[in-house]
Structure formats: C-alpha cells, structure tokens
Design a protein around this motif. Structure first.
Motif, short mmCIF file in Angstrom:
data_model
loop_
_atom_site.label_atom_id
_atom_site.label_comp_id
_atom_site.label_asym_id
_atom_site.label_seq_id
_atom_site.Cartn_x
_atom_site.Cartn_y
_atom_site.Cartn_z
N SER A 117 0.39 -1.11 -0.15
CA SER A 117 0.21 -0.17 -0.04
C SER A 117 0.68 1.37 0.23
O SER A 117 0.23 2.70 0.07
CB SER A 117 -1.21 -0.56 0.96
OG SER A 117 -0.18 0.02 2.61
N ALA A 118 2.60 1.00 -0.09
CA ALA A 118 2.73 1.89 -0.14
C ALA A 118 2.79 3.26 -1.86
O ALA A 118 3.55 4.47 -0.82
CB ALA A 118 4.31 1.51 0.21
N PRO A 119 2.83 2.85 -2.53
CA PRO A 119 2.82 4.11 -3.36
C PRO A 119 1.44 4.94 -2.95
O PRO A 119 0.46 4.81 -2.36
CB PRO A 119 1.79 3.00 -5.04
CG PRO A 119 2.43 1.94 -4.16
CD PRO A 119 2.30 1.71 -3.48
N SER A 120 1.40 6.32 -4.31
CA SER A 120 0.86 7.21 -3.39
C SER A 120 -1.12 6.96 -3.86
O SER A 120 -0.38 5.87 -5.61
CB SER A 120 0.90 8.09 -4.15
OG SER A 120 1.87 8.49 -5.38
N PRO A 121 -1.76 7.97 -3.68
CA PRO A 121 -3.04 6.78 -4.88
C PRO A 121 -3.34 6.76 -6.25
O PRO A 121 -2.32 7.75 -6.04
CB PRO A 121 -3.77 6.56 -4.03
CG PRO A 121 -3.19 8.64 -2.77
CD PRO A 121 -2.32 7.89 -3.01
N LEU A 122 -4.02 6.05 -6.63
CA LEU A 122 -4.52 6.86 -8.27
C LEU A 122 -5.20 7.85 -8.34
O LEU A 122 -5.80 8.31 -8.03
CB LEU A 122 -4.66 5.34 -8.59
CG LEU A 122 -4.50 4.23 -9.98
CD1 LEU A 122 -5.60 3.07 -9.33
CD2 LEU A 122 -3.69 4.74 -10.86
N LYS A 123 -3.96 8.91 -8.73
CA LYS A 123 -4.74 10.56 -9.08
C LYS A 123 -6.01 9.92 -9.94
O LYS A 123 -5.83 9.94 -11.28
CB LYS A 123 -4.32 11.26 -9.24
CG LYS A 123 -3.15 12.13 -8.24
CD LYS A 123 -1.68 12.66 -8.48
CE LYS A 123 -2.80 13.50 -9.64
NZ LYS A 123 -0.95 14.77 -10.12
N THR A 124 -7.39 10.25 -9.63
CA THR A 124 -8.35 9.83 -10.80
C THR A 124 -9.18 11.06 -11.29
O THR A 124 -9.66 11.67 -10.09
CB THR A 124 -9.44 8.73 -10.06
OG1 THR A 124 -8.16 7.43 -9.73
CG2 THR A 124 -10.15 7.94 -10.99
N VAL A 125 -9.61 11.35 -12.33
CA VAL A 125 -10.93 12.00 -12.29
C VAL A 125 -11.75 11.77 -12.75
O VAL A 125 -12.26 10.21 -13.91
CB VAL A 125 -10.73 13.17 -14.26
CG1 VAL A 125 -11.69 13.10 -14.23
CG2 VAL A 125 -8.99 13.71 -14.38
N LEU A 126 -13.75 11.41 -11.96
CA LEU A 126 -14.41 11.56 -12.13
C LEU A 126 -15.32 12.64 -13.36
O LEU A 126 -15.59 13.56 -12.96
CB LEU A 126 -14.75 11.13 -11.18
CG LEU A 126 -14.52 9.68 -10.12
CD1 LEU A 126 -13.58 10.05 -10.25
CD2 LEU A 126 -16.04 9.58 -8.30
N VAL A 127 -15.97 11.04 -13.91
CA VAL A 127 -16.13 11.87 -15.46
C VAL A 127 -18.17 10.92 -15.21
O VAL A 127 -17.87 10.01 -15.77
CB VAL A 127 -15.67 12.23 -16.76
CG1 VAL A 127 -17.11 12.72 -17.46
CG2 VAL A 127 -14.82 12.62 -16.60
N GLY A 128 -19.01 11.47 -15.07
CA GLY A 128 -20.22 10.72 -14.99
C GLY A 128 -21.71 12.02 -15.01
O GLY A 128 -21.44 13.16 -14.78
N LEU A 129 -22.40 11.29 -14.88
CA LEU A 129 -23.64 12.78 -16.27
C LEU A 129 -24.32 13.11 -14.32
O LEU A 129 -24.08 14.29 -14.70
CB LEU A 129 -24.97 11.82 -16.24
CG LEU A 129 -24.61 11.27 -17.40
CD1 LEU A 129 -25.81 10.46 -18.07
CD2 LEU A 129 -24.10 12.95 -18.62
#
Lengths: 352, 587
Positions: free
Chosen positions: B105-117
């Motif tokens: 769990s050491a890596p930094s988290p996944l930087k995520t963009v959420l696109v939804g309606l």
C-alpha cells in the motif's frame, strides 16, 4: 542490527544538485555546462491547457457529421481571431469565425476546439550554479555549492533573495514594526511566526520569502494564499528555530538565498533552503540514507522533548518501556543539558 | 512503463513449507515468518521497520531486507545470503525459506478524474467502485458542473491524472449529454498524451462504446468495463473494481522503486493491502457470519463488511493517521476530536498536533496527553470513514445516524491499535468511534499478520487456516451493546455469568459501560436479558444464553451508554466522563 531513522540535512557547506523541471515536455533554454543565475530561465513549455469551443454545427445549421466537410482550416493549423474556420455556401451562406488566436486542435461531433495561443510556462534556475545535465526534455540539473537546510513544511512556492535575520534569538517572532522598507525583496529569517496580519504585511512589503522555526496550523492554511514562499524548519505550533539552523543562518546573512517550498511529499521530498557559496576542495554531497550511529547529533520530534537536540549515547534493538506503557525500540539520547532520555527510533531525527 | 513477465503461481504439494510475507505500507513495512511447528503452521516471528520507498532511499527492498534481517536476529535463522537476497529454497543447514509473498500500500494513490452524468447515480456508483482501491479524486466533471467546458478541459489537464473514469447513461439511454462529457476527456487526453498516454476507463452507456473507442483509442490507454448503471435499478461494480485494481497494480505498484527485484522473489501475485485484508475478513465471515474489518493505516482507512459470499470494501485515501491527518479538519469539526479527550486542551493545540503528525507520521506518542490526542483523532477519523461508507453502501436510511450493520466479529489492524499500551484503550476507541450495537467479539491484529496472510488466502488456505487457528490475533473480548434509549441510572439488562470457577449475577444501568469478569481465554455461560425495549439483537426485550470467552480487556464488555453517544456539553464534565470510561475499561 541497523536502524534507519528520519534524517535532516543541515550543512554549512556541501555539494548540491537540484532538479528544475517543467510540468510537461518542453524546450531547454540552457546548455549543459552553462553557469546560471537564480532569475535565469532554464526551460520553458507552452501552456496548452486553455481552449475555446465553437459549435460549428449549430452556427452553420447543419448536422454535426457534415461539419468536417465544410471546414476551411485543417487540424493543427494556426488561426487568428476572426479566421474563417468553416463555411456553408449557397443561399443560406454562413461561416464560423475563430473567437481567439491559437491552433485548430480538433473537430468532434460538429464542434471545433481551438487551443488558444499558449503562454509560456517558464522555469527559472532559482539558484546560481552550473547546469550539469538535462532531465530528458523536461528540465535541467543544476549543481552548486553552499549551505543546505532541509525544512519540515513549505507553502508550495519558490523564490530567492538576500537573507536578512530579523529575530535576535531563535525564539523571536516577527512583529509588524520589523517590516521596514529594507525587507523588500529579502528572504527573512525569524524564530517564529504568530500573526496573520504580519504575513499579509510582509506580502505588501514585497518580501521574497520567510524562513521560520514554526507557525500555527491556521497560519499554514493562510500561507498557501500568499505570493511568497514560507519554509518552517522545526514544526507547526510555537517551537523555536533549532539553534543549529539559526546559528547557520546568522553565519550566511546577507547572501543570496533560494527557497524551494514547492515539493513532492509523496516522493519524500522536503522543502529546501540553499545559500550558494564558492566551492571548496572538500565540498562533497551528503548521504542521508545511513543507519543510526552512536555519537550522531539528533533532534527529537515529539513531546516532552520536541525540538531538543542531543547525541546518540546508546542503541537498543529490544523494545523498551515508555512512559505511556507502550514499548518500542530506540536509543538513549544525551541532551544538551546532560540529561539522558530514551527515545523510540521513530521519534529521532538525525542531523546530517 | 515497465512490464513484468507473467509468472506461474507456485503450487505447493506438501505440507511443511515456510513463508516470508511482507506488508509494505507507506510508513512501516511488516515482515512475518510462517513455518510449521509440530506439523501445523504457526507465526514464528515478525518485525516492523520503516518503509524505504521514498527519499533518501527510493528502494523498498532495503526495508524488506531490514525486516528479514530482524527476523533472522530473533530466530537465529539465516534468511538472507551475502548479497542480501532471500535464500530460497531452504538449505540443509536450516537457512532460507520456501516462499515469499507481499502486499503493498506504499505507493501514492491513483490520481483519478471522475466524469459522469449525475452525482447521485453514475458518479456515486463510480466512487463506490473506485473506493475498493487506493484512489485520490482530483477532479470531477458532471452535468452539475457549472464551469464552461473549456474550463473543465483545463481542469482535467492540470490535474495530471493517472486515470480518467467515465460513467453515465443507462444502456440504450440518452447519448448526447454523455458524449459532451466524453469530448472534454478527448481533448484533455490529446494534450496529456504529449507527455504520456493517459489511462481512461469507460463504464457508461454500452451503445456509445464504439464511438468512445474511436474518439479515444489514439490518445489514451482505453479500458472498457460493463456499464456501471445499465438501468436505473441496477448497479454493476465488479468490472470497474477489477480494472481499477489492475490499473493500481500496473501504474502504482509496478513503479514502486525496488519492487521489481522483490517481485522476482515472490511466488504469489502481489496484492494491494486493502484487497488482501478483505480476503481475510471474508475467510472469517465463512465461519462467523458477519465480519467488520477496520484497517486504520498511515495513508488510508479501509473498512470491510463481509459475510458469506459477499464483501463490501471501502478505502479512503483522504483519511489516515499519517499525511492525511493535516486535512482531517476538512472532514470533521475540531470539536469532534476534542470531545474524546480526558483532559481539556485548546483548539489551536489540537490543530497543530494534526499537522505535525502528518509531517512525522512515523512518530509514537510519549506522553499521556499526546496518546489521548492521537486516539481521539483516530476516533474522529474512523467515524468519518464509517459515515461516508454507511451512506455509500446504504447501511442506513435517510435521517438515521450513520452506523454499520450488525456484525458478529470486529477485526482491527493498524499501528494506532497495535501500539496502544492497554487493550481497554483500543476497545473504548472502537466503541466510541463505531458505536455498534449487538453482540460481537473483537480481534486485534497486534502483529500485523492479517494483510500478508490475505495474499495466501486464495492459494494456500491451509497455511492461513492453521496460522489463524494458532491464535495470532489478540482477542480483546466480547461486547454486548444494547440498542435503545433510556434514562441514566435505569436498568438496561440483567446478566448472569457462569464459569467453571465462579458465578456472577449483575445488572447494568443506562449510560454506563462495564467489564463483567471472565478470565482471558476462559469460557463462560452468559445469560443476558434486556429490560423493556432494549434490544441486543434478538428483538426488544429478548434475552439469550451464550457461550463467550474472556478477552484481554478482562471480561465481557457491556456498553449501555446508548446510541448515539451523548456527551456532556460542559468540557470539564465531559473530560471527567472520558476519564471514567477509560478507567472502567482498564484504559
């Protein structure tokens, strides 16, 4: 058995290498081997993030799939404000004009995306030194020599200026009446920061940056909004600046100082203070990834001895009982006043 | 991006193999040695060392080697050769082990963009699916977004995401609005692809799949998942969950400095720690019906609710006892931390502590005041995680205070629990933070074995079963927490405890928490009868006779303080009550 602890580099003179990178690929302005000054631009890249969108289908009164056939300009072509992008001929002739200057990026579902003429994102050297290598097509590595101090917290900005010690002691706080005209464009060093009004006044006085031992958490939030960098050397709260750091800054007062308060904590980067000086024959880089040794100088990170410095007197691998009733492996530390205290390895910061 | 060649999972035919397992966290790395003792698998030794993924080391191998070296010191068994490599297979002189595996769990988290309606539909489902892995939401684009499209494009580009996820539209439903949002992603992906092709995961209207593929495949690594909301009533999370986990492994774990060499040692697929922890909770659920698992880590908080055939997993990377502490006050008011302190403290001191802890996540409290503050912050953190998870997973109805569904077993993992000086402190922390009702037992993962054992759960169940059965958890004991409201001082339930050596009869009043004595490890018959409308899980006023075992807290804990907990307004009275409760539980 080796034990690794946190380390903090506080060196009066060492060899320093600093990356200066762009947010994306770009153009290297300086060649390897070039001597640079802090304000000199070393790399730049166009800011490609601003777009204008024109609904050509609607303007031309055609279905989206017909727009491509009516385009007058190809993808990636440069356009000016007013350039005809698409045209419908005939009785109901219409045309689509570009609202901005830029590059025609793409046409999707009848809509034209124009990438506006980019402003350049420029990366200055921020520290005097020599460019020794490039970081791919994203930046340079600058090598310099001088004093180097790792901070604990930074306000995500960068700047440089001449160093001015404001506090008489490592515990002095910055007061309004100390912000006179001669602080303009200077990096100020103080024991503590206590008042938000002082930070705002410092911005009005065009201070180049501030180095402080500590400031409170509410000021940290406010500091992100200021236009100059702040680096804390000892923590958040009301800690004094470590005497080691304060004394070092006093020795280099008046010199050009660079504050790198924009850092990637997820990689373990720390805010840095660099005060360049000419190289000496003994100048070497410092290795920070070594195990704990008897005799090393350390700083303690938690109450009741937070901020106090001392020397490693004895190392215990087996867990020892703490005042809270918990157990942890650690070391006996002889403090400056002669007191010997047991501290878990986790709470020890080796000063290198 | 480097790729590892697929390695076959090693089959283990015989018993009596040995395992070194590592849990590489953000702040600490735990290494454990499992081997057979008298023909059965046991935890032999464990060690915890600082993780060396970040500067100045940038090599996780160093921390794993350190941990293994510590185990060698403890056991006298040589495990590393002269070059620092794990000795495999075991040698005749007894050195070495058969197998190595790890969770990360050491890596930094996944930087995520959420696109939804819509926030309450496609975005809510996306969040639920993505929160089964370590993700950080950096930008959201939806129909509710009032920014001009051009600004949305700029925002997505500037967020420099690892992953862009798109969801929305029932299958066969309206297309145009979703396509407009996809166009934002298309342009952003084209710009981002100048540096590196972004990853885009599409989990929306099936009818648009081909169009999305045509628009994006040249400028993105495109991943297609089943529509997360194929119709208004259905939610399909599995595909997105699976792909998100694969992407975390590919983008984050495989790029952890030093991981490739460690992967050469591994005989089993490396798992994200949260997933491995969920596996173990699911194993316990097979025996004990409903399990709530909590991992309060340095950079994340994981909640698992497991019952046979079903696991709900929620990972919050904005809540953790390390770096995320600096932002805890964005999620909760400072009062919600201070209310748990047994001594009065100024608000600025609490705020300062939170930021300092985020700057030095590895540090250990050395004073009672610091310890209480750390545990108070942990309560607030857990409560925040529970609140949001309860809403996401529909555990509570509108208007109800968020709470977890009833469970039979509570498993806890994390340094704030493992390092607590007294088991009563851990028990009180959990009861204050979660405010559960019903009857359940509490197991503390003192040695950090649950996540690393989870990596073996699918491949070596016997190792897991025997190691757990040997008693690696610290059993804090059983809890009975009646639901219902009452008047302070009024009786809530009657209790009779019969053990081979003693018989005890008692009662408990509303507002109190008490420990009724059962020696650790000793079984006792417990007859409990709630009064009036109080409910211990069998219906209002319905009693039960149970066989319970004493735990480290000293006996059976009955928490009759009511739900939700009501604390005195006056700070002095509140501190006094907190001190009393700590005393009552031996904290």
């Amino acid at each position: 058995m080796e034990h690794y602890t946190r380390t903090t580099i506080i060196q009066p003179h060492m060899k320093i290498r600093r990356e200066r990178v762009l947010p994306q690929s770009g153009e290297m302005i300086v060649k390897i081997g070039t001597e640079v000054s802090p304000g000199q631009i070393v790399a730049r890249t166009p800011l490609q993030t601003v777009f204008a969108i024109v609904d050509a289908g609607q303007i031309l009164d055609v279905s989206p799939e017909k727009v491509n056939a009516l385009m007058e300009v190809e993808n990636n072509a440069a356009v000016d404000e007013g350039t005809v992008l698409a045209k419908k001929k005939g009785l109901r002739a219409r045309q689509v004009l570009s609202p901005v200057a830029g590059k025609l990026y793409d046409v999707i579902n009848g809509r034209i995306f124009i990438q506006q003429t980019a402003e350049w994102v420029e990366t200055p050297a921020l520290v005097s030194g020599k460019v020794v290598s490039h970081v791919g097509d994203r930046g340079v590595v600058i090598e310099t020599y001088g004093a180097f101090i790792q901070g604990i917290w930074g306000s995500r900005k960068e700047n440089h200026g001449k160093l001015k010690i404001i506090s008489r002691s490592n515990n002095g706080f910055l007061a309004k009446d100390q912000l006179t005209d001669d602080v303009n464009k200077h990096i100020l060093a103080v024991g503590r920061l206590e008042h938000i009004e002082v930070l705002h006044l410092a911005q009005e006085m065009a201070v180049a940056g501030i180095i402080a031992g500590s400031m409170t958490a509410d000021l940290c939030d406010a500091a992100y909004q200021l236009n100059y960098p702040i680096i804390l050397t000892d923590g958040v709260g009301k800690q004094s600046m470590s005497p080691i750091i304060f004394n070092l800054l006093q020795q280099v007062e008046g010199r050009e100082t660079s504050l790198f308060a924009n850092y990637d904590a997820s990689r373990g980067q720390r805010p840095e203070i660099i005060i360049p000086e000419p190289a000496t024959p003994s100048s070497e880089a410092v290795q920070a990834n070594k195990p704990l040794q008897i005799g090393q100088k350390v700083r303690l990170l938690r109450a009741p001895f937070v901020g106090q410095t001392g020397e490693v007197a004895e190392i215990f691998t087996l867990s020892q009982l703490l005042a809270t009733g918990a157990k942890a492996p650690g070391a006996n530390i002889r403090l400056a006043d002669g007191q010997v205290v047991f501290t878990p390895f986790a709470n020890v910061d080796v000063i290198i | 991006m480097a790729e590892l060649e697929e390695k076959p999972i090693q089959e283990i035919d015989d018993l009596e193999k040995s395992f070194v397992l590592a849990d590489i966290g953000t702040t600490n790395t735990t290494v454990i040695l499992i081997d057979t003792v008298d023909g059965s698998y046991r935890l032999v030794a464990c060690a915890s060392v600082p993780t060396t993924a970040r500067l100045p080391w940038l090599d996780v191998m160093t921390s794993v080697q350190q941990g293994i070296g510590r185990i060698s010191e403890i056991t006298g068994r040589k495990l590393l050769n002269e070059r620092g490599h794990l000795i495999r297979p075991p040698r005749k002189d007894g050195s070495g082990v058969d197998h190595f595996a790890m969770v990360v769990s050491a890596p930094s988290p996944l930087k995520t963009v959420l696109v939804g309606l819509y926030d309450e539909m496609s975005l809510a489902s996306l969040r639920k699916a993505l929160r089964t892995i370590y993700v950080q939401e950096v930008e959201v684009v939806s129909l509710a977004d009032t920014r001009p499209e051009a600004k949305q494009i700029t925002a997505v580009i500037q967020s420099r995401p690892d992953l862009i996820t798109i969801a929305g539209g029932t299958d066969g439903g309206a297309e145009e609005r979703l396509l407009r949002l996809v166009e934002v992603v298309v342009i952003a992906a084209m710009v981002l692809s100048n540096s590196q092709l972004p990853h885009v995961l599409y989990a929306g209207n099936l009818k648009l799949r081909e169009q999305v593929r045509e628009l994006l495949e040249e400028n993105a690594h495109l991943h297609m998942a089943n529509n997360i909301r194929p119709d208004l009533a259905t939610e399909q999370l599995d595909d997105v969950m699976r792909l998100a986990e694969e992407l975390y492994e590919d983008i984050k774990i495989q790029n952890l400095p030093g991981i490739h060499e460690l992967s050469e040692w591994a005989g089993f697929p490396t798992l994200p720690t949260a997933r491995a922890f969920a596996h173990i909770c699911h194993y316990y659920a097979g025996q004990e019906q409903r399990v709530l698992g909590i991992d309060l880590g340095s950079n994340s908080t994981t909640l698992v609710m497991a019952q046979a055939g079903q696991v709900h997993l929620s990972v919050r990377t904005d809540l953790g006892m390390g770096e995320p502490m600096a932002h805890l006050l964005r999620h909760t008011a400072v009062d919600n931390i201070m209310r748990w302190l047994p001594d009065e403290m100024d608000e600025p001191d609490v705020a300062n502590y939170l930021v300092n802890k985020s700057l030095h996540p590895q540090t250990i409290p050395l004073t009672e005041a610091d310890l209480h503050l750390e545990q108070a912050a942990a309560r607030a953190m857990l409560h925040c995680a529970l609140q949001s998870t309860a809403v996401e997973w529909h555990w509570t109805s509108n208007g109800q205070a968020p709470h977890a569904p009833a469970f039979d077993r509570l498993l806890v993992h994390g340094a704030v629990f493992a390092r607590a000086p007294r088991p009563g402190q851990v028990m009180l922390l959990l009861l204050d933070a979660l405010q559960p009702t019903g009857i359940f037992s509490v197991g503390l993962d003192q040695y950090g074995v649950l996540p690393p054992l989870g990596v073996l759960a699918a491949h070596q169940p016997l190792v897991v079963v025997q190691t757990l059965a040997a008693g690696v958890l610290s059993e804090l004991g059983w809890v009975i927490a009646p639901a219902g409201k009452g008047q302070p001082g009024k009786k809530v339930l009657d209790i009779v405890i019969e053990s081979p050596t003693a018989r005890f009869e008692g009662e408990i009043e509303f507002g109190k928490i008490e420990v009724f004595p059962i020696a650790p490890g000793q079984e006792a018959q417990v007859m409990v009868k709630p009064i009036g409308r109080f409910d211990i899980g069998f219906g209002p006023g319905q009693g039960k006779t149970l066989t319970l075992t004493g735990g480290l807290v000293g006996g059976l804990v009955i928490d009759a303080r009511g739900r939700p907990l009501t604390l005195p307004r006056d700070p002095h009275d509140r501190c006094s009550l907190m001190r009393k409760w700590q005393w009552d539980l031996g904290g």
